[in-house]
Design a protein around this motif. Sequence first.
Motif, PDB file in Angstrom:
ATOM      1  N   MET A 245      58.136  36.430  33.058  1.00  0.00           N
ATOM      2  CA  MET A 245      59.196  35.863  32.232  1.00  0.00           C
ATOM      3  C   MET A 245      58.902  34.435  31.792  1.00  0.00           C
ATOM      4  O   MET A 245      59.181  34.071  30.654  1.00  0.00           O
ATOM      5  N   ILE A 246      58.373  33.599  32.695  1.00  0.00           N
ATOM      6  CA  ILE A 246      58.201  32.187  32.353  1.00  0.00           C
ATOM      7  C   ILE A 246      56.776  31.833  31.968  1.00  0.00           C
ATOM      8  O   ILE A 246      56.528  30.719  31.519  1.00  0.00           O
ATOM      9  N   GLY A 247      55.834  32.738  32.158  1.00  0.00           N
ATOM     10  CA  GLY A 247      54.482  32.512  31.704  1.00  0.00           C
ATOM     11  C   GLY A 247      53.541  31.930  32.735  1.00  0.00           C
ATOM     12  O   GLY A 247      52.360  31.770  32.467  1.00  0.00           O
ATOM     13  N   TYR A 248      54.012  31.555  33.901  1.00  0.00           N
ATOM     14  CA  TYR A 248      53.148  31.086  34.988  1.00  0.00           C
ATOM     15  C   TYR A 248      53.792  31.447  36.312  1.00  0.00           C
ATOM     16  O   TYR A 248      54.989  31.733  36.376  1.00  0.00           O
ATOM     17  N   ARG A 249      53.004  31.434  37.358  1.00  0.00           N
ATOM     18  CA  ARG A 249      53.501  31.807  38.680  1.00  0.00           C
ATOM     19  C   ARG A 249      54.174  30.597  39.327  1.00  0.00           C
ATOM     20  O   ARG A 249      53.574  29.534  39.425  1.00  0.00           O
TER      21      ARG A 249
END
Length: 130
Positions: free
Chosen positions: A7-11
């Motif tokens: 969802m946010i593009g990074y872990r």
Amino acid sequence: MDDVARMIGYRPFPWMKWCWSFITPCVCMGIFLFHLVNYKQLSYNNTYVYPWWGEVIGWCLALSSMLCIPISLFYKLFRAKGTFRERWAHLTTPVWGPHHLEYMAPDIKSLSSLTPGTDDNKVIIFESVM
């Protein structure tokens, strides 16, 4: 964590999992229990004390939103088949089917190496044309 990474593009940082899993529920439960222990009858300007039925209505309204999740959890646990451990495992395992394919990253293994602040943290997200 993989879903959040999608969802946010990074872990997110690993401590966020601890916050979501333990710290936030414990703080919320502590606040609720503290309120129950220090409960006083509701009054207005220390002169008018509200009737008992008014407080019952207020508690019913408050608990109607708080008890939805525990009640549905117990309902599903008692309705499922198998031992308690099997029922818990079945109910807590996410189900990814063909209807979720638009949200799945093409390379699932690459998500485990994603950390914030790295240049290699781009996740491809498929968008629906609907």
